[in-house]
Design a protein around this motif. Structure first.
Motif, mmCIF file in Angstrom:
data_model
loop_
_atom_site.group_PDB
_atom_site.id
_atom_site.type_symbol
_atom_site.label_atom_id
_atom_site.label_comp_id
_atom_site.label_asym_id
_atom_site.label_seq_id
_atom_site.Cartn_x
_atom_site.Cartn_y
_atom_site.Cartn_z
ATOM 1 N N UNK A 86 -58.430 -84.451 7.482
ATOM 2 C CA UNK A 86 -59.839 -85.468 6.048
ATOM 3 C C UNK A 86 -60.351 -84.107 4.765
ATOM 4 N N UNK A 87 -59.479 -84.567 3.941
ATOM 5 C CA UNK A 87 -59.817 -83.907 2.565
ATOM 6 C C UNK A 87 -60.336 -83.061 3.049
ATOM 7 N N UNK A 88 -60.554 -81.920 2.316
ATOM 8 C CA UNK A 88 -61.598 -80.606 2.249
ATOM 9 C C UNK A 88 -61.443 -79.899 0.901
ATOM 10 N N UNK A 89 -62.068 -79.569 0.504
ATOM 11 C CA UNK A 89 -62.825 -78.905 -1.026
ATOM 12 C C UNK A 89 -63.702 -78.016 -0.405
ATOM 13 N N UNK A 90 -63.021 -76.942 -1.160
ATOM 14 C CA UNK A 90 -63.920 -75.223 -0.461
ATOM 15 C C UNK A 90 -64.163 -74.670 -1.554
ATOM 16 N N UNK A 91 -66.033 -74.685 -1.463
ATOM 17 C CA UNK A 91 -66.465 -73.706 -2.612
ATOM 18 C C UNK A 91 -66.668 -72.474 -2.044
ATOM 19 N N UNK A 92 -65.973 -71.310 -3.221
ATOM 20 C CA UNK A 92 -66.017 -70.401 -3.050
ATOM 21 C C UNK A 92 -66.272 -69.814 -4.728
ATOM 22 N N UNK A 93 -67.462 -69.343 -4.287
ATOM 23 C CA UNK A 93 -68.503 -68.757 -6.181
ATOM 24 C C UNK A 93 -67.480 -67.306 -5.743
ATOM 25 N N UNK A 123 -60.294 -88.884 -4.178
ATOM 26 C CA UNK A 123 -59.962 -89.967 -3.811
ATOM 27 C C UNK A 123 -59.048 -90.662 -4.330
ATOM 28 N N UNK A 124 -58.565 -90.510 -5.408
ATOM 29 C CA UNK A 124 -57.237 -90.988 -6.084
ATOM 30 C C UNK A 124 -55.911 -90.739 -4.972
ATOM 31 N N UNK A 125 -55.538 -89.626 -4.398
ATOM 32 C CA UNK A 125 -54.037 -88.993 -4.271
ATOM 33 C C UNK A 125 -54.375 -87.875 -2.537
ATOM 34 N N UNK A 126 -55.688 -88.205 -1.850
ATOM 35 C CA UNK A 126 -55.882 -86.812 -0.962
ATOM 36 C C UNK A 126 -54.508 -86.920 -0.418
ATOM 37 N N UNK A 127 -53.159 -86.982 -0.122
ATOM 38 C CA UNK A 127 -52.210 -85.778 0.476
ATOM 39 C C UNK A 127 -52.043 -84.823 -0.897
#
Length: 171
Positions: free
Chosen positions: A100-107, A141-145
């Motif tokens: 699953x794609x992961x978006x990591x928030x790193x302040x 959402x549009x290009x998870x790869x």
């Protein structure tokens, strides 16, 4: 322990807790802004098991597209999500292993390295602000790869992590 060592340990603990509280507030603020900007997307917030559920519920009570889920295993959510937004939680690693794609928030202001976790090493989507988050959500959402360019690195750090059964072992 000596009084000096005890004072130093208490200071380090207080700094880490302050950093975690600041990061939690920043994370929640970004999620709130993104959910407000994207009312047709559903956001499922899964607080850490040690977190205060009330804080998270009170933070998002007024948004119809944000759901705070606190019970049971996280694996079904990871496998059904279009993307996972993390802030240093093990769930980020679990999502990467699950594909699953992961978006990591790193302040950028985070001062305690121990609070940042490891998922940022294995995902292309490391964000610090709302614009980066919105762009990463759109790409996932549009290009998870695209987010999996760094995924193979996890295999070099953790052998057999990308086998078909690895996610089931987590569960």
């Amino acid at each position: 322990k000596s009084e000096d060592k005890n004072n130093k340990a208490q200071h380090e603990y207080a700094m880490r807790m302050e950093d975690l509280a600041n990061r939690r507030q920043y994370f929640a603020g970004l999620i709130r802004q993104s959910a407000t900007n994207n009312p047709t997307l559903n956001y499922v917030v899964r607080p850490h098991p040690c977190a205060d559920l009330r804080w998270w519920s009170e933070t998002f009570w007024d948004l119809r597209n944000v759901y705070v889920i606190y019970r049971h295993n996280v694996e079904p959510w990871l496998h059904s999500a279009k993307a996972v937004i993390s802030m240093g939680c093990t769930t980020g690693i679990q999502a990467i292993v699950a594909g699953t794609p992961v978006i990591e928030i790193k302040p950028e202001y985070s001062t305690v390295d121990a609070n940042i976790g490891y998922a940022h090493k294995y995902t292309k989507f490391n964000v610090e602000n709302l614009d980066q988050l919105e762009n990463s959500i759109h790409l996932s959402l549009t290009d998870p790869g695209q987010c999996f360019e760094a995924r193979d690195l996890i295999e070099s750090d953790w052998k057999n992590s990308l086998t078909n059964c690895a996610s089931a072992v987590f569960a």
